[in-house]
Design an enzyme around this catalytic site. Structure first.
Site, PDB file in Angstrom:
ATOM      1  N   GLY A  12      36.876   3.233  30.052  1.00 41.83           N
ATOM      2  CA  GLY A  12      37.876   3.861  29.199  1.00 41.83           C
ATOM      3  C   GLY A  12      37.458   5.150  28.514  1.00 41.83           C
ATOM      4  O   GLY A  12      38.044   5.526  27.498  1.00 41.83           O
ATOM      5  N   SER A  13      36.497   5.878  29.117  1.00 39.48           N
ATOM      6  CA  SER A  13      36.079   7.113  28.437  1.00 39.48           C
ATOM      7  C   SER A  13      37.175   8.179  28.488  1.00 39.48           C
ATOM      8  O   SER A  13      37.299   8.986  27.557  1.00 39.48           O
ATOM      9  CB  SER A  13      34.775   7.650  29.023  1.00 39.48           C
ATOM     10  N   ASN A  14      37.970   8.199  29.542  1.00 39.69           N
ATOM     11  CA  ASN A  14      39.085   9.165  29.584  1.00 39.69           C
ATOM     12  C   ASN A  14      40.140   8.830  28.543  1.00 39.69           C
ATOM     13  O   ASN A  14      40.697   9.725  27.896  1.00 39.69           O
ATOM     14  CB  ASN A  14      39.692   9.214  30.985  1.00 39.69           C
ATOM     15  N   ARG A  90      44.138  -0.201  40.197  1.00 42.09           N
ATOM     16  CA  ARG A  90      45.119  -0.850  41.071  1.00 42.09           C
ATOM     17  C   ARG A  90      46.088   0.190  41.592  1.00 42.09           C
ATOM     18  O   ARG A  90      46.347   1.182  40.929  1.00 42.09           O
ATOM     19  CB  ARG A  90      45.934  -1.899  40.278  1.00 42.09           C
ATOM     20  N   ASN A 106      47.477  10.628  37.080  1.00 45.74           N
ATOM     21  CA  ASN A 106      46.217   9.946  37.375  1.00 45.74           C
ATOM     22  C   ASN A 106      45.083  10.955  37.326  1.00 45.74           C
ATOM     23  O   ASN A 106      45.275  12.123  37.657  1.00 45.74           O
ATOM     24  CB  ASN A 106      46.273   9.319  38.776  1.00 45.74           C
ATOM     25  N   HIS A 108      41.321  11.712  38.925  1.00 48.38           N
ATOM     26  CA  HIS A 108      40.518  11.314  40.088  1.00 48.38           C
ATOM     27  C   HIS A 108      39.262  12.179  40.131  1.00 48.38           C
ATOM     28  O   HIS A 108      39.353  13.405  39.992  1.00 48.38           O
ATOM     29  CB  HIS A 108      41.347  11.500  41.366  1.00 48.38           C
ATOM     30  N   GLY A 142      51.631   7.489  47.656  1.00 44.44           N
ATOM     31  CA  GLY A 142      50.413   7.603  48.462  1.00 44.44           C
ATOM     32  C   GLY A 142      49.158   7.323  47.648  1.00 44.44           C
ATOM     33  O   GLY A 142      49.215   7.082  46.432  1.00 44.44           O
ATOM     34  N   ASP A 144      46.308   8.857  45.937  1.00 47.54           N
ATOM     35  CA  ASP A 144      45.787  10.110  45.364  1.00 47.54           C
ATOM     36  C   ASP A 144      46.422  11.342  46.015  1.00 47.54           C
ATOM     37  O   ASP A 144      45.739  12.333  46.293  1.00 47.54           O
ATOM     38  CB  ASP A 144      44.249  10.164  45.506  1.00 47.54           C
ATOM     39  N   GLU A 173      36.437  15.877  33.369  1.00 47.68           N
ATOM     40  CA  GLU A 173      37.622  15.001  33.327  1.00 47.68           C
ATOM     41  C   GLU A 173      38.169  14.933  31.912  1.00 47.68           C
ATOM     42  O   GLU A 173      39.382  14.977  31.678  1.00 47.68           O
ATOM     43  CB  GLU A 173      37.260  13.583  33.788  1.00 47.68           C
TER      44      GLU A 173
HETATM   45  C1  GRF Z   1      36.841   8.195  36.138  1.00 48.91           C
HETATM   46  O1  GRF Z   1      35.838   8.827  36.880  1.00 48.91           O
HETATM   47  C2  GRF Z   1      38.205   8.471  36.727  1.00 48.91           C
HETATM   48  O2  GRF Z   1      38.303   9.738  37.294  1.00 48.91           O
HETATM   49  C3  GRF Z   1      38.299   7.423  37.795  1.00 48.91           C
HETATM   50  O3  GRF Z   1      37.695   6.280  37.242  1.00 48.91           O
HETATM   51  C4  GRF Z   1      36.745   6.687  36.247  1.00 48.91           C
HETATM   52  C5  GRF Z   1      37.166   6.001  34.986  1.00 48.91           C
HETATM   53  O4  GRF Z   1      36.281   6.253  33.932  1.00 48.91           O
HETATM   54  N1  GRF Z   1      39.681   7.241  38.187  1.00 48.91           N
HETATM   55  P1  GRF Z   1      36.707   5.846  32.441  1.00 48.91           P
HETATM   56  O5  GRF Z   1      37.132   4.385  32.492  1.00 48.91           O
HETATM   57  O6  GRF Z   1      37.811   6.755  32.011  1.00 48.91           O
HETATM   58  O7  GRF Z   1      35.446   6.016  31.629  1.00 48.91           O
END
Ligand code: GRF
Length: 209
Positions: A12-14, A90, A106, A108, A142, A144, A173
């Site tokens: 969950g860092s994003n 998922r 999303n 990626h 699709g 990604d 990110e």
């Molecule tokens: C990230 O690298 C994101 O791009 C990918 O999964 C990872 C999730 O990292 N889809 P976090 O859970 O946000 O730390």
């Protein structure tokens, strides 16, 4: 205030970066829900610690479309403007795509269309590309494949491992996801074919890190 839902599966860092940028005033939005499909997701604890609406909706053993319908039902009362998939592992089923058409983003960890799917830092190393990076894109049916909202390039160093590369990509990110959310919530863009084109520059000084 625009309302976002964040779907997570793990660390969950994003999600945390978005929450931090909101608290710092760099993104005008409210996190109305954090949904985890995995009971072990650290992001769930973080969401609770932050006092957010943390929802565990386990997906194990549930088919993709049935699960998507459950997410739609959970989000329905919350009047969500945008869904962010932040490490959500998922596939997104049709009921969710229908309910939130062009309102799901999303992140990626590669420069799409190179290296969709899983283990993408290793894929980039194995292929021998000199740059990788990250992509925020709209989600379609699709894998990604949806229109790209934001990307950042990261050089690949000769001594990189999948882990060191992933760590440097993650830094980017955390920047571009907020930028992409900001653009999409502003409504100042249009989609021309596959291209997402900004129709107005965002306010000077409003960019976040
Ligand atoms: C990230 O690298 C994101 O791009 C990918 O999964 C990872 C999730 O990292 N889809 P976090 O859970 O946000 O730390």
């Amino acid at each position: 205030m625009k309302r976002i839902a964040i779907l997570v599966s793990g660390r969950g860092s994003n999600f945390e970066a978005i929450a931090r940028n909101i608290r710092a005033g760099k993104l005008e939005a409210e996190i109305a829900a954090v949904i985890a499909n995995n009971p072990e997701a650290k992001a769930l604890d973080t969401a609770r610690d932050l006092g957010l609406n943390a929802i565990l909706l386990p997906s194990k053993g549930i088919d993709t479309d049935t699960y998507a319908a459950q997410v739609v039902a959970a989000l329905a009362p919350l009047e969500i403007d945008l869904i962010c998939l932040a490490g959500f592992m998922r596939r997104v089923g049709q009921p969710l795509l229908d309910a939130y058409a062009q309102r799901i983003l999303n992140i990626h960890p590669s420069l799409l269309p190179s290296f969709p799917g899983l283990h993408v830092q290793q894929q980039a190393l194995d292929y021998g590309v000199k740059f990788s990076g990250c992509t925020v894109h709209f989600v379609d049916a699709g894998l990604d494949t949806g229109p790209i909202v934001a990307q950042a390039a990261v050089p690949i160093l000769d001594d990189d491992t999948a882990d060191t590369l992933a760590a440097r990509i993650l830094v980017e990110e955390h920047k571009i996801f907020t930028e992409a959310v900001k653009l999409v919530l502003s409504g100042n863009y249009r989609i021309e074919g596959r291209r997402v084109v900004a129709t107005r520059y965002l306010r000077a000084g409003s960019s976040s890190s």
